[in-house]
Design a protein around this motif. Structure first.
Motif, PDB file in Angstrom:
ATOM      1  N   LEU A 211       0.723  -2.155   0.063  1.00 33.77           N
ATOM      2  CA  LEU A 211       0.414   0.244   0.134  1.00 33.77           C
ATOM      3  C   LEU A 211       0.676   1.287   0.397  1.00 33.77           C
ATOM      4  N   SER A 212       0.637   2.165  -0.748  1.00 34.72           N
ATOM      5  CA  SER A 212       1.344   3.444  -1.099  1.00 34.72           C
ATOM      6  C   SER A 212       0.621   4.679  -0.251  1.00 34.72           C
ATOM      7  N   VAL A 213       0.845   5.117   0.621  1.00 33.77           N
ATOM      8  CA  VAL A 213      -0.263   6.418   0.571  1.00 33.77           C
ATOM      9  C   VAL A 213       0.834   7.782   1.075  1.00 33.77           C
ATOM     10  N   THR A 214       0.337   8.860   0.164  1.00 37.36           N
ATOM     11  CA  THR A 214       1.257  10.246   0.069  1.00 37.36           C
ATOM     12  C   THR A 214      -0.069  10.780   0.870  1.00 37.36           C
ATOM     13  N   CYS A 215       1.105  11.674   1.708  1.00 36.29           N
ATOM     14  CA  CYS A 215       0.110  12.726   2.436  1.00 36.29           C
ATOM     15  C   CYS A 215       1.728  13.797   1.970  1.00 36.29           C
ATOM     16  N   THR A 216       0.199  15.388   1.321  1.00 36.44           N
ATOM     17  CA  THR A 216       1.152  16.606   1.306  1.00 36.44           C
ATOM     18  C   THR A 216       1.057  17.329   2.859  1.00 36.44           C
ATOM     19  N   VAL A 217       2.386  17.752   3.321  1.00 37.23           N
ATOM     20  CA  VAL A 217       1.538  18.827   4.533  1.00 37.23           C
ATOM     21  C   VAL A 217       2.736  19.619   4.241  1.00 37.23           C
ATOM     22  N   THR A 218       1.969  20.555   5.109  1.00 40.27           N
ATOM     23  CA  THR A 218       2.330  22.548   4.759  1.00 40.27           C
ATOM     24  C   THR A 218       3.336  22.512   5.768  1.00 40.27           C
ATOM     25  N   ALA A 219       5.380  22.278   4.838  1.00 42.40           N
ATOM     26  CA  ALA A 219       5.863  21.971   5.685  1.00 42.40           C
ATOM     27  C   ALA A 219       6.937  22.946   6.282  1.00 42.40           C
ATOM     28  N   THR A 220       7.318  23.639   7.468  1.00 47.96           N
ATOM     29  CA  THR A 220       7.119  24.874   7.633  1.00 47.96           C
ATOM     30  C   THR A 220       8.878  25.228   8.150  1.00 47.96           C
ATOM     31  N   SER A 221      10.174  23.640   7.981  1.00 50.97           N
ATOM     32  CA  SER A 221      10.790  23.552   8.359  1.00 50.97           C
ATOM     33  C   SER A 221      11.575  22.784   8.012  1.00 50.97           C
ATOM     34  N   LYS A 222      13.112  22.942   8.005  1.00 49.62           N
ATOM     35  CA  LYS A 222      14.281  20.947   7.767  1.00 49.62           C
ATOM     36  C   LYS A 222      13.598  20.701   8.922  1.00 49.62           C
ATOM     37  N   PRO A 223      14.094  20.719   9.931  1.00 46.02           N
ATOM     38  CA  PRO A 223      13.757  20.057  11.321  1.00 46.02           C
ATOM     39  C   PRO A 223      12.704  19.304  10.849  1.00 46.02           C
TER      40      PRO A 223
ATOM     41  N   LEU B 130      10.375  18.138   8.716  1.00 42.72           N
ATOM     42  CA  LEU B 130      10.607  17.304   7.665  1.00 42.72           C
ATOM     43  C   LEU B 130      11.213  15.972   7.940  1.00 42.72           C
ATOM     44  N   ASP B 131      12.909  16.938   8.145  1.00 43.36           N
ATOM     45  CA  ASP B 131      14.147  15.943   9.305  1.00 43.36           C
ATOM     46  C   ASP B 131      13.358  14.980  10.289  1.00 43.36           C
ATOM     47  N   ASP B 132      12.717  14.993  10.737  1.00 41.37           N
ATOM     48  CA  ASP B 132      12.177  14.684  12.098  1.00 41.37           C
ATOM     49  C   ASP B 132      10.533  13.453  11.547  1.00 41.37           C
ATOM     50  N   LEU B 133       9.889  13.890  10.999  1.00 41.88           N
ATOM     51  CA  LEU B 133       8.628  13.688  10.034  1.00 41.88           C
ATOM     52  C   LEU B 133       9.738  12.292   9.717  1.00 41.88           C
ATOM     53  N   TYR B 134      10.361  12.430   8.676  1.00 44.04           N
ATOM     54  CA  TYR B 134      11.134  11.442   7.508  1.00 44.04           C
ATOM     55  C   TYR B 134      11.717  10.708   8.706  1.00 44.04           C
ATOM     56  N   ARG B 135      12.324  10.511   9.900  1.00 42.17           N
ATOM     57  CA  ARG B 135      13.153   9.667  11.190  1.00 42.17           C
ATOM     58  C   ARG B 135      11.676   8.779  11.051  1.00 42.17           C
ATOM     59  N   GLU B 136      10.739   9.691  11.852  1.00 39.55           N
ATOM     60  CA  GLU B 136       9.901   8.904  12.382  1.00 39.55           C
ATOM     61  C   GLU B 136       9.393   7.589  11.784  1.00 39.55           C
ATOM     62  N   LEU B 137       8.822   8.366  10.391  1.00 45.11           N
ATOM     63  CA  LEU B 137       7.818   7.125   9.375  1.00 45.11           C
ATOM     64  C   LEU B 137       9.307   6.325   9.340  1.00 45.11           C
ATOM     65  N   THR B 138      10.453   6.234   8.786  1.00 41.91           N
ATOM     66  CA  THR B 138      11.497   5.256   8.182  1.00 41.91           C
ATOM     67  C   THR B 138      11.429   4.146   9.412  1.00 41.91           C
ATOM     68  N   SER B 139      11.599   4.666  10.543  1.00 42.67           N
ATOM     69  CA  SER B 139      11.888   3.572  11.616  1.00 42.67           C
ATOM     70  C   SER B 139      10.261   3.268  12.576  1.00 42.67           C
ATOM     71  N   HIS B 140       9.052   3.294  11.788  1.00 44.29           N
ATOM     72  CA  HIS B 140       8.075   2.300  12.138  1.00 44.29           C
ATOM     73  C   HIS B 140       8.230   0.943  11.265  1.00 44.29           C
ATOM     74  N   PRO B 141       7.893   0.441  12.540  1.00 47.58           N
ATOM     75  CA  PRO B 141       7.961  -1.317  11.721  1.00 47.58           C
ATOM     76  C   PRO B 141       6.706  -1.837  10.742  1.00 47.58           C
ATOM     77  N   TRP B 142       5.920  -0.307  10.339  1.00 45.25           N
ATOM     78  CA  TRP B 142       5.416  -0.877   9.563  1.00 45.25           C
ATOM     79  C   TRP B 142       5.925  -0.472   7.752  1.00 45.25           C
ATOM     80  N   VAL B 143       6.365   0.503   7.742  1.00 42.02           N
ATOM     81  CA  VAL B 143       6.798   1.302   7.038  1.00 42.02           C
ATOM     82  C   VAL B 143       8.445   0.709   5.905  1.00 42.02           C
ATOM     83  N   LYS B 144       8.135   0.025   5.262  1.00 44.77           N
ATOM     84  CA  LYS B 144       8.703  -0.191   3.903  1.00 44.77           C
ATOM     85  C   LYS B 144      10.351   0.733   3.621  1.00 44.77           C
TER      86      LYS B 144
END
Length: 88
Positions: A57-69, A71-85
């Protein structure tokens, strides 16, 4: 303050594609993580698509990004989630 590490200008709409194996509650779990980092996330920026075989399953979420940190935090949490490939 100018962020020299990115070419993005904030705030901006930023699509994030998250892929994982098809499972009950996957999309809801992803939205929960996204809202933790982008509380104003609106479901009009949400799209979901199953792979041709239905295994992934592919999920696309378009967020209003307010800063690089942010986005970095969001990517870090998503990539460390056990369900995410994969996160793009």
């Amino acid at each position: 303050m100018a962020d020299e590490e990115t070419l993005l200008e904030f705030p901006c709409d930023f699509p994030i594609k998250i892929m994982g194996e098809t499972r009950e509650g996957f999309a809801e779990e992803i939205v929960t993580v996204v809202r933790k980092h982008a509380p104003d996330f609106d479901m009009t920026g949400f799209a979901m698509r199953a792979s041709s075989g239905g295994k992934y399953l592919s999920v696309t979420c378009t967020v209003t990004a307010t800063s690089k940190p942010q986005l970095d935090d969001l990517y870090r949490e998503l990539t460390s989630h056990p369900w995410v490939k994969v996160v793009l």
